[in-house]
Design an enzyme around this catalytic site. Structure first.
Site, short mmCIF file in Angstrom:
data_model
loop_
_atom_site.label_atom_id
_atom_site.label_comp_id
_atom_site.label_asym_id
_atom_site.label_seq_id
_atom_site.Cartn_x
_atom_site.Cartn_y
_atom_site.Cartn_z
N HIS A 217 12.03 -15.96 46.48
CA HIS A 217 12.21 -16.26 47.71
C HIS A 217 12.01 -17.29 48.31
CE1 HIS A 217 11.48 -11.85 47.58
NE2 HIS A 217 12.28 -11.41 49.12
N ARG A 324 13.04 -10.89 57.52
CA ARG A 324 12.53 -10.64 56.70
C ARG A 324 10.94 -10.52 57.07
NH1 ARG A 324 15.82 -13.93 53.40
NH2 ARG A 324 16.67 -12.81 51.48
N ARG A 360 13.79 -5.25 58.57
CA ARG A 360 13.94 -5.16 57.57
C ARG A 360 11.72 -5.54 57.34
NH1 ARG A 360 14.56 -7.94 52.42
NH2 ARG A 360 12.53 -9.28 52.45
N GLU A 458 19.27 -2.09 46.53
CA GLU A 458 18.55 -3.26 46.07
C GLU A 458 18.56 -2.93 44.61
OE1 GLU A 458 15.85 -5.85 48.21
OE2 GLU A 458 14.69 -4.09 48.96
N ASN A 481 20.45 -10.34 45.77
CA ASN A 481 19.09 -10.42 44.29
C ASN A 481 18.57 -9.67 44.18
OD1 ASN A 481 19.94 -12.23 46.86
ND2 ASN A 481 18.02 -12.47 47.92
N ASP A 482 18.04 -8.91 44.51
CA ASP A 482 17.10 -7.75 44.35
C ASP A 482 18.39 -6.78 43.01
OD1 ASP A 482 14.43 -8.07 44.18
OD2 ASP A 482 15.43 -7.15 45.90
N ARG A 492 13.89 -12.48 38.96
CA ARG A 492 14.29 -13.48 40.10
C ARG A 492 13.66 -15.36 39.98
NH1 ARG A 492 14.28 -10.43 45.17
NH2 ARG A 492 14.94 -12.27 46.39
N CYS A 529 23.89 -8.95 52.03
CA CYS A 529 22.49 -9.85 52.90
C CYS A 529 21.94 -10.76 52.37
CB CYS A 529 21.17 -8.87 53.62
SG CYS A 529 20.22 -7.81 53.21
C1 PEP Z 1 17.86 -8.82 48.43
O1 PEP Z 1 17.48 -8.66 47.27
O2 PEP Z 1 19.02 -9.98 48.04
C2 PEP Z 1 17.78 -9.50 49.82
C3 PEP Z 1 18.31 -10.08 50.37
O3 PEP Z 1 16.06 -9.05 49.81
P1 PEP Z 1 15.01 -10.51 49.75
O4 PEP Z 1 15.52 -11.79 49.40
O5 PEP Z 1 14.30 -10.27 50.39
O6 PEP Z 1 13.95 -9.19 48.61
MG MG Z 2 14.67 -7.79 48.27
#
Ligand code: PEP
Ligand code: MG
Length: 597
Positions: A217, A324, A360, A458, A481-482, A492, A529
């Site tokens: 993040h 977010r 979210r 995710e 991402n997750d 990550r 996203c």
């Molecule tokens: C993701 O996990 O891809 C996502 C968009 O949420 P975040 O990056 O805030 O975990």
């Molecule tokens: Mg996420």
């Protein structure tokens, strides 16, 4: 005298600055580029107290002064904690008060508040070092405790120690603020997402850190600042000195320290060329994102704070695909009230003027936590995070839901639930929503009765049992991402395994493609996203998988639009299908390159 007009946005701010090369030794460090572009400026070192502690000897005559310095810092932190405790609003979760009390108890325990004084006297060392020695010893003892709850209290000890260290360093070694932020490059060992969000109020030229992964993040916020950044440099904080001239190549992940004149000139040239390209892209702002064969693509944005909406509009985004909301909760010692949240969501809804705004619900936990309420557990990414945390804190959750619902009266708000894996999580969320609606109805407070509720896909479990999610939810949003983190078991935020983090891994691609295909078939709107949505190298692949809705950081919208305008879906679809048929990573990469060629 002619005065240059104030830049309207950071995007308009000139990127070229006048710097003069330094005479120090020139060297290069390699890390992972987080945010493209080139920054040229002077190093500004930023500290994390624990990583800054040096050891030095104290002259006999100065020992009592050193003890006094330590005692003053403890007293200062005690005052801070008591102040925070007294200022807690009645509505604050009981846990926050409990944590503050616990921190006070730790601080006042003789092991922490008195033993370091003995160490200073007997070993004639500086106060910071004495405190660190004591902390290390206590942590070792805690590691041996069987009870997992008590064992985890060591995080509280670390936090208290960090506060005391900061209090000591604050008086002695506060880093000098750079004279001109726009030519300062922040060099830090580590920056939390909460630190990063504070940088939004500044205009630094770039920043670099020793640790961190590209989709942590912290890195995501870095990208949203639209300034070049590099993570995972390992020793930059140790090797770079305050004021040294730096070049940050955020695309290649290269940091050049004290470049010679020729290298500097080359990077100044490249930086100007990039700036020209960015300016050219602005012409596409109001052009619809339509592929060569006529498919319309929705390009939305991810934002962290209400003020980011300005950039979203500048980029000509067709909505906010991901707000977010947890960033409203960071860097503060209380929780945002319902009214404060309502104002934040309303501001975004109104600014987007009828375009969708996807809020979210809180995704706290893992690398983002509320001050003083670290409940991340032994394995934060797998712990009480996102919807799990919200369902464990119903009061906090319902306060947020009420704020979102109230704001839905002022624009087109949608609710997005993060980190779903179980059907009962959806059901519990719906129950919380129903209860919230009832309380609003009782008071005749207006809200959008047909507000759409969607879920993030995710966690692999969700991607593999989509039926349930599609039956219950109005839309899906794939968090790549997750999804990558959990599919490949790669934290990550951990740069030691960053080289294994691969959104193009066949397993991840199958989960993404399958989710898009299933949702399209069932006529359920689906977006991506995660960071992949803003990655130009993945645009054609995602279009080929059938994706028509992308949500990314605002700085990428125009570049992705340009890529969409140059793409024919009919041409990319068969290659995307071939990519899914191969499980050979080399072949997969070659095909992706062909797609982009
Ligand atoms: C993701 O996990 O891809 C996502 C968009 O949420 P975040 O990056 O805030 O975990
Ligand atoms: Mg996420």
């Amino acid at each position: 005298m002619k005065v240059a007009p104030e830049p309207k946005t950071r995007e308009d701010a000139p990127r070229t600055v006048h710097v003069s090369p330094h005479t120090g030794p020139s060297f290069t460090l390699h890390g992972a580029g987080v945010s493209g572009g080139i920054a040229i400026g002077y190093a500004h070192l930023v500290s994390t107290a624990r990583h800054e502690v040096a050891h030095y000897e104290i002259a006999a005559k100065d020992i009592e002064e050193e003890v006094r310095r330590f005692n003053d810092a403890v007293a200062e932190v005690r005052g801070e904690l008591i102040g925070l405790h007294t200022a807690l609003p009645a509505s604050a979760p009981a846990e926050i008060a409990a944590f503050l009390k616990l921190h006070l108890m730790i601080l006042d325990d003789a092991h922490l508040s008195q033993q370091p004084c003995m160490t200073i006297r007997t070993r004639r060392c500086n106060a910071e070092w004495a405190l660190m020695q004591q902390m290390d010893m206590l942590l070792q003892q805690f590691d041996e405790i069987q009870d997992p709850y008590l064992r985890e209290r060591k995080h509280d000890i670390v936090q208290v120690v960090e506060r005391v260290l900061k209090a000591m360093m604050g008086s002695v070694r506060a880093p000098k603020a750079p004279t001109r932020e726009e030519i300062a490059i922040v060099v830090a060992h580590d920056l939390s997402p909460a630190d990063m969000i504070l940088f939004k109020q500044h205009h630094f030229a770039g920043f670099v850190t020793d640790v961190g992964g590209v989709t942590s993040h912290s890195a995501i916020v870095a990208r949203s600042l639209t300034i070049p950044a590099i993570v995972g440099l390992h020793r930059a904080r140790d090797l770079v000195r305050e004021g040294e001239l730096l070049i940050v190549d955020g695309k290649e992940g290269v940091l050049i320290v004290n470049p010679d004149v020729k290298v500097l000139a080359e990077y100044q040239f490249r930086s100007r060329r990039m700036e020209l390209e960015r300016q050219k892209l602005k012409r596409l702002r109001s052009t619809p994102a339509r592929t060569l064969d006529g498919e319309l693509v929705d390009l939305q944005v991810n934002i962290e704070l209400p003020q980011d909406v300005e950039e979203a509009r500048e980029a000509g985004a067709t909505g906010v695909g991901l707000f977010r909301s947890e960033f409203l909760f960071l860097n503060r010692d209380d929780l945002p009230s319902e009214d404060e949240q309502f104002e934040a969501y309303r501001k975004v809804a109104e600014a987007m003027n009828g375009l969708p705004v996807t809020v979210r619900t809180l995704d706290l936990g893992a690398d983002k936590s509320i001050n003083g309420a670290d409940r991340s557990g032994p394995n934060p990414a797998l712990g009480l995070r996102a919807i799990r945390f919200c369902l464990a804190e119903p009061q906090m959750f319902m306060t947020q839901l009420r704020a979102i619902l109230r704001a839905s009266h002022y624009g087109k708000i949608r609710v997005l639930i993060p980190m779903l894996a179980h059907m009962h999580e959806i059901e519990q969320t719906f129950a919380a929503l129903a209860h919230t609606r009832a309380t609003l109805d009782q008071l005749d407070i207006p809200y959008d009765r047909s507000i759409a509720v969607g879920g993030m896909i995710e966690i692999p479990a969700a991607a593999l049992s989509l039926g349930v999610f599609m039956r219950k939810l109005d839309f899906l949003s794939i968090g790549t991402n997750d999804l990558t983190q959990y599919t490949l078991a790669i934290d990550r935020t951990d740069d030691t395994v960053a080289h294994l983090y691969d959104p193009l891994h066949p397993a991840v691609l199958h989960l993404i493609a399958n989710t898009i295909r299933s949702a399209n078939k069932a006529n359920i709107p689906v977006a991506v996203c995660g960071e992949m949505a803003g990655d130009l190298g993945a645009t054609r692949l995602l279009l080929g998988f059938g994706l028509r809705q992308f949500s990314m950081h605002p700085s990428q919208v125009l570049a992705v639009k340009e890529q969409v305008l140059r793409t024919s879906v009919a041409e990319v679809e068969p290659v995307a299908r071939r990519i899914l048929r191969t499980d050979d990573p080399q072949k997969c990469l070659a095909l992706v390159e062909r797609l982009n060629g």
